[in-house]
Design an enzyme around this catalytic site. Structure first.
Site, PDB file in Angstrom:
ATOM      1  N   LYS A   1      -2.083   7.340   3.829  1.00 51.34           N
ATOM      2  CA  LYS A   1      -1.594   7.154   2.456  1.00 51.34           C
ATOM      3  C   LYS A   1      -1.868   5.731   1.981  1.00 51.34           C
ATOM      4  O   LYS A   1      -2.281   5.509   0.845  1.00 51.34           O
ATOM      5  CB  LYS A   1      -0.093   7.482   2.378  1.00 51.34           C
ATOM      6  CG  LYS A   1       0.193   8.984   2.520  1.00 51.34           C
ATOM      7  CD  LYS A   1       1.681   9.278   2.682  1.00 51.34           C
ATOM      8  CE  LYS A   1       1.900  10.764   2.963  1.00 51.34           C
ATOM      9  NZ  LYS A   1       3.310  11.097   3.242  1.00 51.34           N
TER      10      LYS A   1
ATOM     11  N   GLN B   1       9.345   8.519   4.217  1.00 46.87           N
ATOM     12  CA  GLN B   1       8.636   9.413   5.134  1.00 46.87           C
ATOM     13  C   GLN B   1       9.639  10.217   5.968  1.00 46.87           C
ATOM     14  O   GLN B   1      10.529   9.652   6.598  1.00 46.87           O
ATOM     15  CB  GLN B   1       7.707   8.576   6.039  1.00 46.87           C
ATOM     16  CG  GLN B   1       6.796   9.391   6.919  1.00 46.87           C
ATOM     17  CD  GLN B   1       5.715  10.169   6.144  1.00 46.87           C
ATOM     18  OE1 GLN B   1       5.187   9.692   5.143  1.00 46.87           O
ATOM     19  NE2 GLN B   1       5.404  11.362   6.601  1.00 46.87           N
TER      20      GLN B   1
ATOM     21  N   ASP C   1       7.459  11.935  -4.291  1.00 51.69           N
ATOM     22  CA  ASP C   1       7.416  13.106  -3.407  1.00 51.69           C
ATOM     23  C   ASP C   1       7.954  14.354  -4.105  1.00 51.69           C
ATOM     24  O   ASP C   1       7.742  15.468  -3.636  1.00 51.69           O
ATOM     25  CB  ASP C   1       8.274  12.844  -2.152  1.00 51.69           C
ATOM     26  CG  ASP C   1       7.447  12.381  -0.968  1.00 51.69           C
ATOM     27  OD1 ASP C   1       6.237  12.679  -0.941  1.00 51.69           O
ATOM     28  OD2 ASP C   1       8.018  11.729  -0.082  1.00 51.69           O
TER      29      ASP C   1
END
Ligand code: NAP
Length: 281
Positions: A44, A88, A111
């Site tokens: 990422k 995460q 997200d």
């Protein structure tokens, strides 16, 4: 349905948008040293750097308390240089994942996991949508797979993949069936699917004889096995499907491209170039 060429095009578009918008900041938060998480975050960050999104990495000890983690998230919420925040997952067991997800400011929730954004998707007024389901839809659109009136079967009902992709398919006017570990006869469902999206995390849970001839199959699964990374769908299913995504190189690259796209979208929201829906408490 190869993901890399489309993902590359999307990343090039994102790079153009970043040049137009100026400095865009993405913060990632990692708690502990989960190996897979470290790999995903590295990818990422590399992808963000390529499109000149400024990505900062908050690496926190696996022993951090929930309150201290919430304070880190609050600091990122308040930081004007940060447009998008990504925590995460998975988080260590002593931390309430749902509480941390809900602490991220919805406008910065690239997200799309915050209950506000999940609710918007449920209502058909999407704001930030999770990246993997967006990647699945982009691949289907790229290959002009008809969805309106077609039967779409989703295997898996996670909040990250299964449920949001089912909502997006529903918005595209597919007739949607969601399967899970309690589904009585999985093959009976999958054999009827014009479009089959599999996100179960079980190598080979869908075999060739479970796939309708001429259908489109999207394999979201990423499973690390002794023979390398494999999907949830037996590759032999390619002999029956008209379209199928490879693993690796299918949905994976799309997820990262869509995350970058979400980050640009967050920057647009924050600059008032797009209207973010008011959050009512
Ligand atoms: P998850 O949270 O573990 O959810 C798995 C889902 O599959 C659950 O809903 C589960 O049902 C269902 N399931 C398990 N066994 C089943 C069976 N025998 N028949 C039917 N359904 C079954 O996983 P996830 O986060 O959604 O991820 C799924 C897979 O996608 C994983 O391999 C993950 O690594 C991969 N993934 C890939 C990307 C990408 O970028 N390509 C992104 C995210 C995830 P229950 O709800 O009943 O337990």
């Amino acid at each position: 349905m190869e993901g890399r060429p489309l993902a590359e095009r999307i990343r090039a578009q994102v790079a153009d948008e970043v040049r137009e918008l100026g400095e865009i900041g993405l913060a990632t938060v990692q708690v502990g040293e989960d190996e897979a998480s470290t790999i995903y975050l590295r990818l990422k960050h590399q992808a963000a750097a390529e499109v000149e999104i400024t990505a900062v990495d908050r690496k926190l000890s696996h022993t951090i308390s929930e309150d201290d983690l919430l304070a880190e998230v609050a600091a990122l919420n308040a930081d004007d240089a940060i447009d998008g925040i990504l925590v995460q997952l998975p988080l260590p067991d002593h931390i309430d994942e749902a509480r941390v997800i809900a602490a991220v400011e919805p406008v910065k929730d690239v997200d799309g996991f915050h209950p506000f954004n999940a609710g918007q998707l449920y209502l058909g007024r999407p704001t930030h949508v999770p990246a993997t389901p967006l990647g699945v839809m982009a691949l289907l659109a790229e290959h002009r797979i008809p969805l309106d009136g077609r039967r779409a079967v989703v295997v898996g009902r996670s909040n990250i993949v299964g449920k949001p992709v089912a909502h997006l398919l529903l918005q595209a006017h597919a007739t949607v069936v969601i399967c899970h570990s309690h589904t009585d006869d999985l093959a009976r469902e999958t054999l009827d699917a014009d479009v089959l999206v599999v996100a179960a995390g079980l190598p080979g849970v869908v075999t060739a004889d479970m796939v309708k001839s001429g259908s489109a199959v999207v394999d979201v699964g990423i499973n690390r096995t002794e023979s390398g990374i494999v999907g949830d769908v037996d590759p032999d299913a390619g002999s029956r499907a008209a379209f199928i995504t490879p693993v690796p190189g299918g949905v994976g690259p799309m997820t990262i491209a869509m995350l970058l796209q979400n980050t640009v979208k967050a920057a647009r929201y924050r600059r008032g170039l797009l209207a973010f829906p008011e959050k009512r408490r």
